[in-house]
Design a protein around this motif. Structure first.
Motif, PDB file in Angstrom:
ATOM      1  N   LEU A  31       3.592  -1.148   3.962  1.00  0.00           N
ATOM      2  CA  LEU A  31       3.491   0.162   3.708  1.00  0.00           C
ATOM      3  C   LEU A  31       4.395   0.752   3.192  1.00  0.00           C
ATOM      4  CD1 LEU A  31       0.881   2.079   4.216  1.00  0.00           C
ATOM      5  CD2 LEU A  31       1.873   2.549   6.248  1.00  0.00           C
ATOM      6  N   VAL A  32       4.280   1.634   2.017  1.00  0.00           N
ATOM      7  CA  VAL A  32       5.417   2.359   1.352  1.00  0.00           C
ATOM      8  C   VAL A  32       4.900   3.842   1.288  1.00  0.00           C
ATOM      9  CG1 VAL A  32       6.565   2.388  -1.053  1.00  0.00           C
ATOM     10  CG2 VAL A  32       5.624   0.174  -0.072  1.00  0.00           C
ATOM     11  N   ALA A  33       6.018   4.541   1.562  1.00  0.00           N
ATOM     12  CA  ALA A  33       6.023   5.933   1.111  1.00  0.00           C
ATOM     13  C   ALA A  33       7.414   6.631   0.872  1.00  0.00           C
ATOM     14  CB  ALA A  33       5.420   6.553   2.508  1.00  0.00           C
ATOM     15  N   HIS A  34       7.378   7.726   0.231  1.00  0.00           N
ATOM     16  CA  HIS A  34       8.565   8.279  -0.234  1.00  0.00           C
ATOM     17  C   HIS A  34       8.718   9.406   1.084  1.00  0.00           C
ATOM     18  CE1 HIS A  34      11.780   9.224  -3.317  1.00  0.00           C
ATOM     19  NE2 HIS A  34      11.503  10.403  -2.955  1.00  0.00           N
ATOM     20  N   ARG A  46      -0.307  16.604  -5.155  1.00  0.00           N
ATOM     21  CA  ARG A  46      -1.254  16.050  -4.904  1.00  0.00           C
ATOM     22  C   ARG A  46      -1.181  14.703  -4.445  1.00  0.00           C
ATOM     23  NH1 ARG A  46      -5.882  19.065  -6.006  1.00  0.00           N
ATOM     24  NH2 ARG A  46      -7.100  17.706  -4.610  1.00  0.00           N
ATOM     25  N   ALA A  47      -1.993  14.230  -3.341  1.00  0.00           N
ATOM     26  CA  ALA A  47      -1.790  12.882  -2.728  1.00  0.00           C
ATOM     27  C   ALA A  47      -1.721  11.726  -3.828  1.00  0.00           C
ATOM     28  CB  ALA A  47      -2.749  12.781  -1.581  1.00  0.00           C
ATOM     29  N   LEU A  48      -3.018  11.591  -4.237  1.00  0.00           N
ATOM     30  CA  LEU A  48      -3.032  10.514  -5.236  1.00  0.00           C
ATOM     31  C   LEU A  48      -1.884  10.341  -6.347  1.00  0.00           C
ATOM     32  CD1 LEU A  48      -4.586   7.662  -5.622  1.00  0.00           C
ATOM     33  CD2 LEU A  48      -6.360   9.012  -6.985  1.00  0.00           C
ATOM     34  N   ASP A  49      -1.843  11.448  -6.987  1.00  0.00           N
ATOM     35  CA  ASP A  49      -0.931  11.561  -8.113  1.00  0.00           C
ATOM     36  C   ASP A  49       0.412  11.196  -7.640  1.00  0.00           C
ATOM     37  OD1 ASP A  49      -2.289  14.534  -9.714  1.00  0.00           O
ATOM     38  OD2 ASP A  49      -2.781  12.355  -9.856  1.00  0.00           O
ATOM     39  N   ASP A  50       0.943  11.816  -6.445  1.00  0.00           N
ATOM     40  CA  ASP A  50       2.272  11.356  -5.776  1.00  0.00           C
ATOM     41  C   ASP A  50       2.289   9.926  -5.536  1.00  0.00           C
ATOM     42  OD1 ASP A  50       3.076  14.522  -4.119  1.00  0.00           O
ATOM     43  OD2 ASP A  50       2.626  14.082  -6.449  1.00  0.00           O
ATOM     44  N   ALA A  51       1.176   9.368  -4.865  1.00  0.00           N
ATOM     45  CA  ALA A  51       1.140   7.959  -4.512  1.00  0.00           C
ATOM     46  C   ALA A  51       1.299   7.190  -5.748  1.00  0.00           C
ATOM     47  CB  ALA A  51      -0.180   7.468  -3.903  1.00  0.00           C
ATOM     48  N   ARG A  52       0.668   7.378  -6.950  1.00  0.00           N
ATOM     49  CA  ARG A  52       0.722   6.732  -8.216  1.00  0.00           C
ATOM     50  C   ARG A  52       2.290   6.946  -8.725  1.00  0.00           C
ATOM     51  NH1 ARG A  52      -4.665   9.113 -11.087  1.00  0.00           N
ATOM     52  NH2 ARG A  52      -6.099   7.766 -10.077  1.00  0.00           N
ATOM     53  N   VAL A 108       0.733  -0.976  -0.091  1.00  0.00           N
ATOM     54  CA  VAL A 108      -0.086   0.010  -0.067  1.00  0.00           C
ATOM     55  C   VAL A 108       0.885   1.253  -0.105  1.00  0.00           C
ATOM     56  CG1 VAL A 108      -1.623   1.367   1.309  1.00  0.00           C
ATOM     57  CG2 VAL A 108      -1.781  -1.029   1.193  1.00  0.00           C
ATOM     58  N   VAL A 109       0.923   1.889  -1.189  1.00  0.00           N
ATOM     59  CA  VAL A 109       1.663   3.174  -1.205  1.00  0.00           C
ATOM     60  C   VAL A 109       1.105   4.313  -0.866  1.00  0.00           C
ATOM     61  CG1 VAL A 109       2.892   4.572  -2.917  1.00  0.00           C
ATOM     62  CG2 VAL A 109       3.111   1.866  -3.055  1.00  0.00           C
ATOM     63  N   VAL A 110       1.428   5.126  -0.076  1.00  0.00           N
ATOM     64  CA  VAL A 110       0.605   6.363   0.582  1.00  0.00           C
ATOM     65  C   VAL A 110       1.348   7.489   0.470  1.00  0.00           C
ATOM     66  CG1 VAL A 110       1.345   5.780   3.091  1.00  0.00           C
ATOM     67  CG2 VAL A 110      -0.908   6.884   2.467  1.00  0.00           C
ATOM     68  N   ASP A 111       0.379   8.490   0.253  1.00  0.00           N
ATOM     69  CA  ASP A 111       0.952   9.913   0.158  1.00  0.00           C
ATOM     70  C   ASP A 111       0.041  10.756   1.031  1.00  0.00           C
ATOM     71  OD1 ASP A 111       3.423  11.663  -1.057  1.00  0.00           O
ATOM     72  OD2 ASP A 111       1.313  12.914  -1.292  1.00  0.00           O
ATOM     73  N   LEU A 112       0.674  11.860   1.824  1.00  0.00           N
ATOM     74  CA  LEU A 112      -0.241  13.034   2.593  1.00  0.00           C
ATOM     75  C   LEU A 112       0.218  14.165   1.802  1.00  0.00           C
ATOM     76  CD1 LEU A 112       0.185  11.634   6.299  1.00  0.00           C
ATOM     77  CD2 LEU A 112      -1.620  10.887   4.208  1.00  0.00           C
ATOM     78  N   GLU A 113      -0.784  15.227   1.816  1.00  0.00           N
ATOM     79  CA  GLU A 113      -0.719  16.528   1.863  1.00  0.00           C
ATOM     80  C   GLU A 113      -1.061  17.084   2.990  1.00  0.00           C
ATOM     81  OE1 GLU A 113       0.878  15.954  -1.946  1.00  0.00           O
ATOM     82  OE2 GLU A 113       1.097  17.822  -0.515  1.00  0.00           O
ATOM     83  N   THR A 114      -0.359  18.203   3.510  1.00  0.00           N
ATOM     84  CA  THR A 114      -0.490  18.558   5.026  1.00  0.00           C
ATOM     85  C   THR A 114      -0.373  20.133   4.974  1.00  0.00           C
ATOM     86  OG1 THR A 114       1.835  18.550   5.628  1.00  0.00           O
ATOM     87  CG2 THR A 114       0.477  16.509   5.876  1.00  0.00           C
TER      88      THR A 114
END
Length: 568
Positions: A108-111, A173-179, A25-31
């Motif tokens: 869980l994966v994130a940059h 944007r979160a989904l674009d960055d996760a993709r 599961v690759v996740v990204d957040l905007e804060t």
């Protein structure tokens, strides 16, 4: 009688989970900011991947419950109006945790995982949700291990996505960055094959296994003392490979030969190391300064930072009849104002653009005079230059522009802040965020460099400054002359302070004044000294002259400088 052993078929748990069968599961957040304890989440995007195929996506805006700073809106395009009707994080977390199914073997994966996972953990703790035990893969250190600096200049998500040709490019944007992270992850997995990494368990230990060279050379740390100082790694010929510093030399040197050292370039260096030379220093500041000087002098091949201070870029307002802004590598004794040094030529160009946007300075390099005018360029037609070249503007009128630019660079940055800030506000009001962001970067580059040079100049003007800070029962005492660290010592509690300081100043290095913001020491060294002088507990013992910065200088606009750095 010998009991016959019955062969048993191994399970996947014995062999490990193949990467091709694991769920990621690759996740990204905007804060709204960079700290999980003070900022809120504005958007969550996640992509579930198995066997190289996307099996699900999750995306939602989140009402952070706090105001979104303007620079965050410029960066992401997420406005207060967009998140106002969105659910709060306590309503979003259950849906996200159900989608991710963490704790059931999902990875869980994130940059830059500490950022995203830190916000998620904090939100769960604040709202009473249990954060499951989950294996986390951070694509930043993984990329550093697999993609060399010869291939990419850095390991930012946009850089890696562009290098690998990932179809989905990051957009903040979160989904674009996760993709985009999914695409980068798959390319990194392709490179793992050459290391024999095929399972999740092997991936988990990939960064922690020390090399044979690391294990075989731990003995080199045996004779290193436990004291502050500088350490020098050398090869079989005695040539310097790497210079570092530490408050505990022995502990730091030993860390290079353990599993904790995972940097590919440093592991490569360890294979060449045949000796370690420790240089004990009186204080940590002395060690930091010695490290910088030795790196600049020896230029070790495995040091990246501070190796070529002579290549730094400065922005100068030239000393000639019709001054212009010029990017230079050398600070000369010509009474011209300089700001910098800049991190790159690009930053210097951005700062120059901010000044050109504020003041009608010429941008040409032609030589001319009132007696020998030349034709004006298109900038005169656009109203961005008064055209002194063809006589439309007198030398006195042009001198007023040059004087205003000189003042902005050295004393009062307010005109630049006002001019560029008004342009940013106008573009933002028209929803032209990308253009506004470009002007924001110009302003940040100018303010950062101007503040830096004004701070350095203030220190470089002092013939002598003596300062002390308590270190346990003793005192660290330093002598600084024209910005250069000239002497360091530790004063015992029983010593006579007056006699000790007198002896230290008498034996300190002699330093002569010089031109520019950093005349007798590198800018990096002077900033080390400034950080120490501004640290808690430091007391000024002696100052040869007033130590001041301009009241309306660029430092006054530090919040805008931090805003620009955080957004880039």
């Amino acid at each position: 009688m010998v009991e016959q052993q019955v062969p048993v078929q191994g399970t996947l748990d014995d062999l490990g989970t193949p990467l091709s069968q694991a769920t990621f599961v690759v996740v990204d957040l905007e804060t709204t900011g960079s700290r999980a304890d003070g900022a809120g989440i504005t958007e969550i995007g996640a992509v579930k991947v198995r066997g190289g195929e996307v099996v699900g996506e999750f995306a939602t805006l989140v009402n952070p419950g706090v105001a979104i700073p303007p620079f965050i809106t410029l960066l992401t395009g997420i406005t207060q109006a967009m998140v106002a009707p969105a659910p709060r994080i306590e309503s979003v977390l259950p849906a996200f945790l159900e989608f991710a199914q963490l704790g059931g073997g999902t990875v869980l994966v994130a940059h830059n995982a500490p950022f995203d996972i830190g916000f998620l953990k904090s939100a769960c703790a604040h709202h009473g949700f249990d954060w499951p035990a989950v294996h986390v893969v951070d694509t930043v250190p993984l990329a550093r291990r697999l993609v060399t600096r010869d291939e990419v200049p850095n390991h930012k998500l946009g850089t890696l996505a562009g290098y690998f040709g990932v179809p989905d490019q990051p957009t903040h944007r979160a989904l674009d960055d996760a993709r985009a992270t999914v695409g980068v992850l798959h390319h990194l997995f392709e490179r793992l094959g050459s290391f024999g990494i095929d399972t999740v368990e092997e991936l988990r230990g990939f960064r922690s296994a020390p090399t044979a060279a690391q294990r075989g050379k731990r003995r080199l740390a045996d004779g290193v003392p436990e004291a502050p100082g500088v350490y020098v790694f050398t090869d079989a010929k005695g040539d310097t490979l790497y210079v570092g510093k530490s408050r505990n030399l022995r502990r730091r040197v030993r860390s290079y030969f353990t599993a904790g050292e995972t940097r590919g370039r440093i592991r490569e260096m360890i294979a060449l190391v045949e000796g370690v030379t420790p240089i004990v220093c009186a204080t940590e500041l002395e060690a930091e300064v010695r490290e910088l000087r030795m790196i600049g002098e020896r230029k070790p091949p495995y040091n990246r930072r501070s190796r070529n201070p002579e290549r730094a870029n400065w922005l100068k307002l030239t000393s000639e009849a019709y001054p212009r802004l010029s990017i230079v590598r050398t600070v000369r004794d010509d009474d011209a104002p300089y700001i910098g040094p800049f991190r790159s030529a690009r930053d210097a160009e951005l700062a120059r653009e901010a000044l050109h946007q504020t003041f009608r300075l010429r941008q040409c390099t032609h030589r001319f005079s009132p007696a020998r005018p030349i034709s004006a360029c298109v900038l005169a037609q656009l109203g961005r230059c008064g055209a002194p070249c063809d006589g439309r503007e007198s030398p006195e009128e042009y001198a007023a522009h040059a004087h205003a630019a000189h003042t902005a660079m050295t004393l009062d940055a307010s005109p630049v802040v006002a001019a560029v800030g008004a342009h940013i506000a106008g573009l933002a009001a028209e929803l032209r965020y990308e253009e506004a962001a470009a002007h924001r970067d110009r302003l940040a580059a100018f303010l950062t460099a101007a503040a830096r040079s004004q701070r350095l100049t203030a220190l470089a003007r002092l013939p002598q400054l003596v300062a002390a800070r308590r270190a346990g029962a003793a005192w660290e005492v330093h002598v600084v002359r024209y910005g250069r660290l000239a002497g360091s010592a530790v004063m015992a509690p029983s010593a006579d302070p007056v006699a000790f300081v007198d002896a230290l100043t008498r034996t300190a290095e002699s330093v002569e004044p010089g031109p520019g913001p950093a005349p007798r020491a590198g800018a990096a060294e002077m900033e080390c000294v400034l950080r120490w002088l501004e640290s808690p507990g430091v007391r000024l013992v002696e100052a040869g002259s007033p130590w001041t910065c301009p009241v309306n200088g660029a430092e006054k606009h530090r919040d805008l400088t931090d805003w620009g750095r955080a957004s880039r």
